[in-house]
Design a protein around this motif. Sequence first.
Motif, PDB file in Angstrom:
ATOM      1  N   ALA A  93      62.696  37.717  57.607  1.00  0.00           N
ATOM      2  CA  ALA A  93      63.041  37.702  59.025  1.00  0.00           C
ATOM      3  C   ALA A  93      63.370  36.302  59.546  1.00  0.00           C
ATOM      4  CB  ALA A  93      61.879  38.293  59.834  1.00  0.00           C
ATOM      5  N   THR A  97      64.283  37.920  63.489  1.00  0.00           N
ATOM      6  CA  THR A  97      63.085  38.666  63.871  1.00  0.00           C
ATOM      7  C   THR A  97      63.429  39.933  64.642  1.00  0.00           C
ATOM      8  OG1 THR A  97      61.871  36.568  63.992  1.00  0.00           O
ATOM      9  CG2 THR A  97      60.856  38.496  65.018  1.00  0.00           C
ATOM     10  N   TRP A 145      64.785  42.475  62.219  1.00  0.00           N
ATOM     11  CA  TRP A 145      63.715  42.975  61.364  1.00  0.00           C
ATOM     12  C   TRP A 145      62.813  43.947  62.114  1.00  0.00           C
ATOM     13  CZ3 TRP A 145      61.952  44.178  56.910  1.00  0.00           C
ATOM     14  CH2 TRP A 145      60.583  44.311  56.685  1.00  0.00           C
ATOM     15  N   SER A 146      62.590  43.716  63.381  1.00  0.00           N
ATOM     16  CA  SER A 146      61.691  44.579  64.149  1.00  0.00           C
ATOM     17  C   SER A 146      62.209  46.005  64.252  1.00  0.00           C
ATOM     18  CB  SER A 146      61.475  44.003  65.559  1.00  0.00           C
ATOM     19  OG  SER A 146      62.674  44.054  66.305  1.00  0.00           O
ATOM     20  N   MET A 178      55.637  39.700  57.538  1.00  0.00           N
ATOM     21  CA  MET A 178      56.431  40.912  57.314  1.00  0.00           C
ATOM     22  C   MET A 178      55.591  41.997  56.647  1.00  0.00           C
ATOM     23  SD  MET A 178      59.965  39.131  55.976  1.00  0.00           S
ATOM     24  CE  MET A 178      60.856  40.670  55.697  1.00  0.00           C
TER      25      MET A 178
END
Length: 278
Positions: free
Chosen positions: A131, A214, A217-218, A243
């Motif tokens: 991320a 980020t 990735w979320s 992660m």
Amino acid sequence: MMREGAVRWLSPIGFFTMRWWEWGPADGAPVICVHGLTRSGRDFDTLAQALADAGRRVICPDLPGRGASDWLPDPMLYQPPTYITALSHLLARIDGPVDWVGTSLGGICGMALAATPGQPIRRLVLNDIGAFVPREAMARIRDYMGHEPVFPDLTTLEAHLREVHAPFGPLTDAQWRHLAETSARRADHGVALHYDPGISAPILSQEAQALDMTALWSAVRLPVLVIRGAHSDILLPDTAAEMAARPNVRLAEVPQAGHAPALMDPAQIALVAGFLGE
């Protein structure tokens, strides 16, 4: 036995061809393996053969500007949105669920697709990418881009690969020779690496800065295997641990490797195959 395939994809400046290398039965559950910044789909030959032996259909594309795929006349198009567009055409061709193995840039593309509503990825392997990539690592990448030497012969090119890709981890002489053979293209007065030198243009056009994914990735909620080279400067330990705190994520660290494990070692192949087989 390896087969060749191709798809025409639409860019902002016209249609181009992205080629791929395919292994295993045509009716096998598909796995897409996507390579890193300066590499090609042939990096996955060893992993692809192993997965094909287990009945999987494995497709390893050469991203635009790499390997056998078309070069782009506008080098500023060599950025993730372009690669994701080309790969989306491949996903549309497959038209069904897939598993995804992405090394570095290939993992960024996989994350972006996996974060998209309606996406077809079932399980995702992120090979030494996460991320967040620190500025220092991005600066290192920027420093080695833009230098595309011509080598007098394949042996000299192989020596270069052994030096710059030492973080792949311990490889046999046969494996290094395979990487050299599949990384080479003919050039005036010798051989060069099998990519368009223009791929460096977007990177060199700006100062190096951290890459924060980020938010992307979320949005990834499917099962993920994160592989980290123990000495990687791209995927730092704290990023990987953060992660892996999510219940859908598994973390594995490869000793004696940096950025990025080559996925040629039997233990690394078993790790990937076991995760995708679940």
